[in-house]
Scaffold this active site. Structure first.
Site, PDB file in Angstrom:
ATOM      1  N   ASP A  86      26.016   6.594 -21.495  1.00  0.00           N
ATOM      2  CA  ASP A  86      26.350   7.927 -20.585  1.00  0.00           C
ATOM      3  C   ASP A  86      27.549   8.692 -21.575  1.00  0.00           C
ATOM      4  OD1 ASP A  86      26.248   8.603 -17.723  1.00  0.00           O
ATOM      5  OD2 ASP A  86      28.109   9.034 -18.331  1.00  0.00           O
ATOM      6  N   SER A 126      10.339   8.507  -5.781  1.00  0.00           N
ATOM      7  CA  SER A 126      11.529   9.032  -5.257  1.00  0.00           C
ATOM      8  C   SER A 126      11.994   8.271  -4.244  1.00  0.00           C
ATOM      9  CB  SER A 126      11.322  10.707  -4.891  1.00  0.00           C
ATOM     10  OG  SER A 126      10.441  10.485  -3.721  1.00  0.00           O
ATOM     11  N   CYS A 127      13.217   8.641  -3.729  1.00  0.00           N
ATOM     12  CA  CYS A 127      13.541   7.887  -2.636  1.00  0.00           C
ATOM     13  C   CYS A 127      12.873   8.281  -1.275  1.00  0.00           C
ATOM     14  CB  CYS A 127      15.278   8.066  -2.190  1.00  0.00           C
ATOM     15  SG  CYS A 127      15.588  10.061  -2.031  1.00  0.00           S
ATOM     16  N   GLY A 165       8.108  16.914  -3.306  1.00  0.00           N
ATOM     17  CA  GLY A 165       6.930  16.354  -3.800  1.00  0.00           C
ATOM     18  C   GLY A 165       6.503  14.778  -3.035  1.00  0.00           C
ATOM     19  N   ARG A 211      23.071  11.162 -27.014  1.00  0.00           N
ATOM     20  CA  ARG A 211      22.199  12.241 -26.381  1.00  0.00           C
ATOM     21  C   ARG A 211      20.748  12.018 -26.431  1.00  0.00           C
ATOM     22  NH1 ARG A 211      24.978  16.568 -24.514  1.00  0.00           N
ATOM     23  NH2 ARG A 211      27.146  16.684 -25.129  1.00  0.00           N
ATOM     24  N   ARG A 248      17.587  19.957   3.407  1.00  0.00           N
ATOM     25  CA  ARG A 248      18.910  19.486   3.079  1.00  0.00           C
ATOM     26  C   ARG A 248      20.080  19.691   3.917  1.00  0.00           C
ATOM     27  NH1 ARG A 248      18.817  17.849  -2.553  1.00  0.00           N
ATOM     28  NH2 ARG A 248      16.788  17.299  -3.088  1.00  0.00           N
ATOM     29  N   SER A 282      13.875   6.209 -12.626  1.00  0.00           N
ATOM     30  CA  SER A 282      14.363   6.417 -11.309  1.00  0.00           C
ATOM     31  C   SER A 282      14.427   7.738 -10.699  1.00  0.00           C
ATOM     32  CB  SER A 282      16.055   6.011 -11.298  1.00  0.00           C
ATOM     33  OG  SER A 282      16.625   6.878 -11.598  1.00  0.00           O
TER      34      SER A 282
END
Length: 336
Positions: free
Chosen positions: A35, A152-153, A212, A79, A234, A121
């Site tokens: 990270d 996706s969630c 999507g 990176r 949202r 993810s």
């Protein structure tokens, strides 16, 4: 066999994934985290979370490590995925959770660096396979599938609902609306964004935007290709979302028949532990911290003229998704 994992990107999903595997007690060892943030910030954001609360573990850090309950984890800051020495670290599976390296050509740089598999993810492009646990994990081929998307969630919520309806009654076509918590892809105050609606203040507006998820359901349920579409709204909550799915079925049904099909799926079979069923009058905050991909709200089922059906499923868009990512890690890791 303990599965050795590296996490690339320690943001919302990376940290939720870490917490979820601790809570599940999964036989997974986090070997390293890559990270771009400094270790002090990384450790602090792991320890303290606005939504999930304080991590029930001791957390400390050095310049290039974080330690959680005595287990030291290497922290890198590369990176380019090609520069991460996963092989030297003995990493089996990389969780690609930056949200950036979602194309296969980018994600497979982790494999060039020594990892055996990459789990993205997010929805991906040109991936070897997209898997929604409980829906199509039986299609996984360890010999040929190396870059894998966890979808996706929202797809993890809508695909189980579509699976139950299609297997029991047959779906002709459908439209979906996800009422979705705001995310880091939105603005806290009005500020430029390529999506003009997402440019508006996330905590002050209901924001229509694209998703999507409905079309992506066809990646895991190919018989539904071209049959589903949808939009996202949202809304000003930090987590806790709902999928409203309206479909035309091949045969006439009753509300009781629909609910019975979902109750059975939640209690038994591939969706047990993934699809929950409730008769309670819940709201979004009630599913914060819920590990399910979808909590089916049976009291909101509607049937019009026999074949037109409206159903709703709740989901914690961070925690539920992260739990499936842990499940997918175990599933893939056990077949290395």
């Amino acid at each position: 066999m303990t599965i050795r994992v590296g996490i690339n990107g320690f943001g919302r999903i990376g940290r939720n994934y870490f917490r979820a595997l601790l809570e599940q007690g999964a036989d997974i060892e986090i070997v390293a985290v890559n990270d771009l943030g400094d270790t002090a910030t990384t450790a602090h954001l792991l320890k303290y979370d606005t939504i999930l609360g304080r991590l029930k573990a001791e957390v400390s850090h050095t310049e290039d490590t974080i330690t959680v309950d005595g287990k030291t984890i290497k922290v890198l800051s590369e990176r380019n995925p090609a520069d991460i020495p996963w092989g030297e670290l003995g990493v089996d599976i990389v969780i690609e959770s930056t949200g950036i390296f979602t194309k296969k050509a980018d994600a497979e740089k982790h494999i060039a660096g020594g990892a055996k598999k990459v789990l993205i993810s997010a929805p991906a492009k040109d991936e070897d396979i997209t898997i929604v646990m409980g829906v199509n994990q039986d299609k996984y081929d360890p010999a040929n599938h190396h870059v894998i998307s966890n979808a996706s969630c929202t797809t993890n919520c809508v695909a189980p609902m579509a699976k139950v309806l299609d297997e029991n009654f047959g779906i002709v076509k459908g439209l979906m609306t996800t009422v979705h918590a705001y995310t880091n892809d939105q603005r806290i105050l009005d500020f430029p964004h390529k999506d003009l609606r997402r440019a508006r203040a996330a905590a002050e507006n209901i924001i229509p935007t694209t998703t999507g998820a409905a079309k992506a359901t066809a990646l895991v349920l190919p018989q539904l290709k071209g049959k589903l579409d949808g939009i996202a709204m949202r809304v000003p909550v930090p987590t806790g979302s709902a999928t409203d799915l309206v479909v035309e079925l091949q045969r006439e049904v009753t509300k009781d028949e629909v609910n019975a099909a979902f109750k059975k799926a939640a209690d038994d079979g591939d969706l047990k532990g993934i699809l929950f069923y409730t008769e309670d009058a819940i709201v979004s905050s009630d599913i914060t911290g819920d590990p399910a991909s979808c909590t089916f709200d049976s009291s909101l089922t509607m049937v019009q003229e026999g074949k037109s059906v409206k159903i709703l499923g709740w989901y914690d868009n961070e925690w539920g998704y992260s739990n499936r990512l842990v499940d997918l890690t175990v599933f893939v890791g056990n077949q290395l």
